[in-house]
Design a protein around this motif. Sequence first.
Motif, PDB file in Angstrom:
ATOM      1  N   ASP A  52       0.867  -1.162   0.000  1.00  0.00           N
ATOM      2  CA  ASP A  52       0.000   0.000   0.000  1.00  0.00           C
ATOM      3  C   ASP A  52       0.910   1.220   0.000  1.00  0.00           C
ATOM      4  OD1 ASP A  52      -2.311   1.569   0.196  1.00  0.00           O
ATOM      5  OD2 ASP A  52      -2.477   1.333   2.357  1.00  0.00           O
ATOM      6  N   ILE A  53       0.382   2.341  -0.444  1.00  0.00           N
ATOM      7  CA  ILE A  53       1.178   3.566  -0.450  1.00  0.00           C
ATOM      8  C   ILE A  53       0.907   4.407   0.793  1.00  0.00           C
ATOM      9  CG2 ILE A  53       1.640   5.733  -1.668  1.00  0.00           C
ATOM     10  CD1 ILE A  53       2.771   3.271  -3.051  1.00  0.00           C
ATOM     11  N   ASN A  54      -0.342   4.614   1.112  1.00  0.00           N
ATOM     12  CA  ASN A  54      -0.709   5.508   2.206  1.00  0.00           C
ATOM     13  C   ASN A  54      -0.813   4.721   3.513  1.00  0.00           C
ATOM     14  OD1 ASN A  54      -1.347   7.983   3.250  1.00  0.00           O
ATOM     15  ND2 ASN A  54      -3.507   7.891   2.707  1.00  0.00           N
ATOM     16  N   ASP A  59       5.474   5.283   4.756  1.00  0.00           N
ATOM     17  CA  ASP A  59       4.545   5.013   3.651  1.00  0.00           C
ATOM     18  C   ASP A  59       5.186   4.119   2.596  1.00  0.00           C
ATOM     19  OD1 ASP A  59       6.020   6.592   1.789  1.00  0.00           O
ATOM     20  OD2 ASP A  59       4.902   8.383   2.342  1.00  0.00           O
ATOM     21  N   SER A  80      -3.182   1.443  -3.877  1.00  0.00           N
ATOM     22  CA  SER A  80      -3.565   2.612  -3.086  1.00  0.00           C
ATOM     23  C   SER A  80      -5.036   2.957  -3.293  1.00  0.00           C
ATOM     24  CB  SER A  80      -2.718   3.825  -3.458  1.00  0.00           C
ATOM     25  OG  SER A  80      -3.091   4.933  -2.649  1.00  0.00           O
ATOM     26  N   LYS A  87      -5.304   8.879  -5.386  1.00  0.00           N
ATOM     27  CA  LYS A  87      -4.611   7.606  -5.581  1.00  0.00           C
ATOM     28  C   LYS A  87      -3.858   7.556  -6.903  1.00  0.00           C
ATOM     29  CE  LYS A  87      -8.999   5.425  -6.756  1.00  0.00           C
ATOM     30  NZ  LYS A  87      -9.954   4.428  -6.264  1.00  0.00           N
TER      31      LYS A  87
END
Length: 132
Positions: A52-54, A59, A80, A87
């Motif tokens: 995942d990014i967030n 992060d 994301s 996103k």
Amino acid sequence: MARILLIDDETSVRVGVGRFLRKVGHEVHDACDGVEALRLAQGLEVDLVVTDINMPEMDGIEVILALAERNPGLPVIAISGGGRMPKELLLASAGVLGAVATLPKPFDLVQLRDAVDRALAGGSRSGDGRQP
């Protein structure tokens, strides 16, 4: 069968995606954030990372950079649902930094399977058909 490191702060995503990846034959190790993932990665040889990014603490962008430094060439799939930034922007950033595929949440598990198969085969097409 590949060894996959799955990183997401959402428990439901980790459980659902992990269950699916195991069902299609992969060994899955999961982490709830980037800090835990990097700790796991120190003692674990993986073939692919799905991140995942967030996330809190560290992060996905930071994870991608740290893993690329430690293990150049390790394929990464970025996912994301957005957050403070759209996103699409987060996923585009991940692609620029080396993610071999990007998938916006929510994604279809068939898209994920196809992205995993391409990444493990050395391909670099994103989940939506565009280059990252």
